[in-house]
Write an enzyme that holds these catalytic residues in place. Structure first.
Site, short mmCIF file in Angstrom:
data_model
loop_
_atom_site.label_atom_id
_atom_site.label_comp_id
_atom_site.label_asym_id
_atom_site.label_seq_id
_atom_site.Cartn_x
_atom_site.Cartn_y
_atom_site.Cartn_z
N LYS A 148 24.80 46.35 29.64
CA LYS A 148 25.90 46.74 28.74
C LYS A 148 25.96 45.90 27.47
CE LYS A 148 29.42 48.44 32.03
NZ LYS A 148 28.85 48.15 33.35
N GLU A 162 40.12 44.89 40.15
CA GLU A 162 40.18 44.47 38.75
C GLU A 162 41.34 45.19 38.07
OE1 GLU A 162 37.16 43.86 34.93
OE2 GLU A 162 36.49 45.00 36.67
#
Length: 437
Positions: free
Chosen positions: A85, A234
């Site tokens: 990423k 998360e």
């Protein structure tokens, strides 16, 4: 190699004198400590540590560099990153900095741009940066939404071989957990991870049949001899607490592989009784926890026009006190999940100490980017300083914690096999050909 504060002898056998070491990173040598720091001389021979001696006792006939009490660390371990990423923020930023904004923009960029050529350029840039900063071992999660694994994992294997001896690499298949119950999708991902020596991962959230998903995931890992590394909870939402189910599943199945969980943000939102119950289960199950303080503080509790009320990180101290193996890592770098970062172990440690209050005392702070992540990743030969280990070290002019934590340590020396490396960082302009499409 030019450096602002010292230079290394050119000899194959030499001494580093008046060195300050974090005692938590040292094996086979005891000395009086102050704030967890000890004073020694190091003898380096043929790229390895030959001896650890009391300060000012190295053989007088050896070439030497006097560090004048400068601190020395073993090379860093960054155990939770996203090399696939990284470094496309300029191409597709996150307009509002939210978690959903990150998901949407990563998805769009992956579909449009993530060829092997594009990913290689960004991964190489990240690795060059990490190497120059002093990192020796990286675990990366690779987005594994089909057909991406067929691009990412073969590329990863190529890069792992090319970087062997500089940075050791591990990879986790970051798959959508809702796909676990679809054999046509899940089985090929498992096979790909196994073929490339990877791990099974995923990001947990509240899903129908979640217990069955977890059991299927764990059984697939067991059947294929794979370890597990999951993104867990998360979120700031208290009702999302899948960490307990993960611990229950590992205990119920008697899963013998390694299980690591990252983030665990919502654990810090629970009442004390719930938190203690879950932490005790995590400890009993032998699950390791990695906190990503920079990314979590960036994303969590972000609401337009409102100042954040909490730091976004997990109950790090409570987990460690319960005997859970804990570490910190970079997570994302310059992508929609985190707009900043450079895979720099010094930055990760400095920010973790501030965000997680790993100071007062600082005695064991250095472990979270050295010995602890090395142990969790199954590499007890890395992240410590001991006789006969390679002289893979990071040398600082800072003498004490206050000095170390107050500056970015840009004048550090990175030593690999007893030799200083070229610490020039890659130029961001190197990425222009892929970002200016």
């Amino acid at each position: 190699m030019a450096n602002e504060f010292m230079s290394l002898p050119e000899a194959d056998r030499f001494a580093l004198t008046n060195v300050t070491l974090p005692a938590v990173c040292v094996e086979g040598f005891d000395a009086p400590q102050h704030q967890g720091l000890i004073s020694v001389d190091l003898v380096i021979a043929d790229g390895r540590i030959e001896a650890i001696l009391p300060a000012s006792t190295a053989p007088a006939d050896l070439p030497y560099a006097d560090l004048r009490d400068g601190m020395v660390f073993p090379c860093f371990i960054d155990m939770h990153t996203h090399l696939d990423k990284g470094h496309f923020w300029d191409r597709r930023p996150n307009p509002d900095g939210t978690f959903m904004g990150a998901l949407e923009n990563v998805r769009a960029d992956r579909m449009a741009n993530w060829s092997a050529e594009d990913m290689r350029a960004r991964m190489e840039f990240a690795l060059k940066s990490a190497y120059a900063h002093g990192t020796k071992l990286i675990r990366t999660h690779l987005d594994s939404i089909p057909p991406q694994p067929d691009i990412s994992f073969p590329l990863f294997s190529e890069i792992r071989e090319e970087w062997k001896g500089r940075i050791e690499l591990q990879a986790v298949a970051l798959l959508p957990l809702e796909s676990v119950l679809d054999e046509a999708i899940f089985a090929p991902i498992v096979a790909t991870a196994k073929r490339h020596g990877g791990l099974l991962g995923g990001a947990t959230r509240l899903l129908p049949d979640f217990d069955r998903i977890l059991e299927t995931h764990f059984r697939a890992a067991a059947d294929n001899g794979l370890d597990i590394d999951l993104h867990v909870d998360e979120t700031e939402e208290r009702e999302v607490l899948t960490l307990e189910a993960i611990a229950d599943t590992k205990l119920r199945l008697g899963f013998e592989g390694s299980v690591t969980v990252g983030h665990c943000c919502s654990l810090a939102r629970q009442d004390d009784d719930t938190a203690k119950r879950v932490i005790d289960k995590v400890a009993k199950a032998g699950i390791s926890v990695v906190s990503l303080p920079m990314c979590n503080m960036y994303l969590q509790d972000r609401h337009e026009g409102r100042t954040p009320r909490w730091r976004g990180v997990t109950l790090f101290k409570e987990l460690a006190a319960a005997g859970v193996q804990t570490a910190v890592a970079s997570d994302n770098t310059r992508d929609p999940f985190y707009a900043y970062g450079d895979l720099d172990g010094v930055e990760v440690l400095r920010e973790a100490i501030r965000i997680l209050h790993l100071d007062h005392p600082l005695d064991e702070a250095a472990r979270v980017v050295t010995t602890s992540p090395a142990n969790i990743l199954g590499r007890p030969d890395i992240g410590r300083i001991a006789v006969r280990l390679p002289a893979d070290l990071v040398l600082f002019s800072a003498r004490r914690w206050s000095e170390f934590l107050s500056r970015p340590q840009a004048d550090r020396i990175v030593m690999r096999n007893g030799k200083g490396i070229d610490r020039r960082l890659p130029d961001y302009r190197d990425l222009d050909p892929i970002l200016e499409k």
